[in-house]
Design a protein around this motif. Structure first.
Motif, PDB file in Angstrom:
ATOM      1  N   ALA A   1       1.351   9.075  -6.214  1.00 59.90           N
ATOM      2  CA  ALA A   1       1.798  10.461  -6.002  1.00 59.90           C
ATOM      3  C   ALA A   1       2.531  11.009  -7.220  1.00 59.90           C
ATOM      4  O   ALA A   1       2.498  12.222  -7.458  1.00 59.90           O
ATOM      5  N   ILE A   2       3.156  10.125  -7.985  1.00 62.43           N
ATOM      6  CA  ILE A   2       3.879  10.596  -9.185  1.00 62.43           C
ATOM      7  C   ILE A   2       3.161  10.157 -10.471  1.00 62.43           C
ATOM      8  O   ILE A   2       3.739  10.187 -11.560  1.00 62.43           O
ATOM      9  N   SER A   3       1.902   9.754 -10.332  1.00 67.10           N
ATOM     10  CA  SER A   3       1.064   9.322 -11.458  1.00 67.10           C
ATOM     11  C   SER A   3       1.668   8.159 -12.241  1.00 67.10           C
ATOM     12  O   SER A   3       1.502   8.059 -13.449  1.00 67.10           O
ATOM     13  N   ASP A   4       2.352   7.257 -11.549  1.00 63.26           N
ATOM     14  CA  ASP A   4       2.883   6.054 -12.174  1.00 63.26           C
ATOM     15  C   ASP A   4       1.871   4.939 -11.937  1.00 63.26           C
ATOM     16  O   ASP A   4       2.025   4.090 -11.059  1.00 63.26           O
ATOM     17  N   PHE A   5       0.816   4.950 -12.743  1.00 70.80           N
ATOM     18  CA  PHE A   5      -0.289   4.019 -12.536  1.00 70.80           C
ATOM     19  C   PHE A   5       0.096   2.582 -12.877  1.00 70.80           C
ATOM     20  O   PHE A   5      -0.439   1.650 -12.293  1.00 70.80           O
TER      21      PHE A   5
ATOM     22  N   LEU B   1       0.818  -1.213   0.000  1.00 70.16           N
ATOM     23  CA  LEU B   1       0.000   0.000   0.000  1.00 70.16           C
ATOM     24  C   LEU B   1       0.851   1.263   0.000  1.00 70.16           C
ATOM     25  O   LEU B   1       0.522   2.240  -0.677  1.00 70.16           O
ATOM     26  N   ILE B   2       1.938   1.252   0.733  1.00 70.06           N
ATOM     27  CA  ILE B   2       2.839   2.407   0.738  1.00 70.06           C
ATOM     28  C   ILE B   2       3.432   2.613  -0.651  1.00 70.06           C
ATOM     29  O   ILE B   2       3.492   3.743  -1.152  1.00 70.06           O
ATOM     30  N   GLU B   3       3.831   1.515  -1.294  1.00 65.42           N
ATOM     31  CA  GLU B   3       4.389   1.608  -2.650  1.00 65.42           C
ATOM     32  C   GLU B   3       3.332   2.092  -3.650  1.00 65.42           C
ATOM     33  O   GLU B   3       3.633   2.859  -4.557  1.00 65.42           O
TER      34      GLU B   3
END
Length: 134
Positions: free
Chosen positions: A103-107, A95-97
């Motif tokens: 947060a950086i839009s790396d979906f 979940l943290i990852e």
């Protein structure tokens, strides 16, 4: 350059276009684009657990940039309760990852972490099932 081998009838999504292989195929992708292979594509009816719903929302944010803000709202609504459920161990790390990726839009990275969370959830449900049967 990315080389993708597809089996007969395998689906892939490239920049929103759903492509199905007619026979065994190899694609060479020569520029940056949004790609999701068939095994990673989740249909709406498959999103039937909390972690699968999170995966589906992340997948939609990845594949549907025109409506990304709406999908991000759904992601937040799904993500926050999971933080309360998975408070330790590997699921919390996942979940943290996921949060860092979002947060950086790396979906795509978020999808990778969600798959691990889905596996954990399935294992936990399987462990709980025999106890419920008693």
């Amino acid at each position: 350059m990315l080389r993708i081998s597809l089996k007969d009838q395998e689906k892939i999504i490239i920049n929103g276009a759903i492509i199905r292989s007619a026979g065994k195929s190899t694609l060479m992708v020569e520029n940056r684009c949004t790609i999701l292979r068939g095994k990673d594509i989740m249909e709406p009816e498959e999103a039937n657990t909390p972690t699968k719903r999170l995966y589906f929302a992340c997948m939609m944010a990845y594949l549907d940039p025109e409506n990304r803000e709406q999908h991000q709202d759904s992601i937040l609504d799904l993500y926050q309760p999971l933080m309360g459920i998975f408070q330790s161990g590997e699921p919390q790390v996942n979940l943290i990852e996921i949060g860092k990726a979002l947060a950086i839009s790396d979906f795509y990275k978020a999808l990778t972490e969600c798959r691990q969370l889905i596996d954990y959830e399935a294992e936990a449900m399987n462990r709980a099932a025999p106890a419920d049967a008693d």
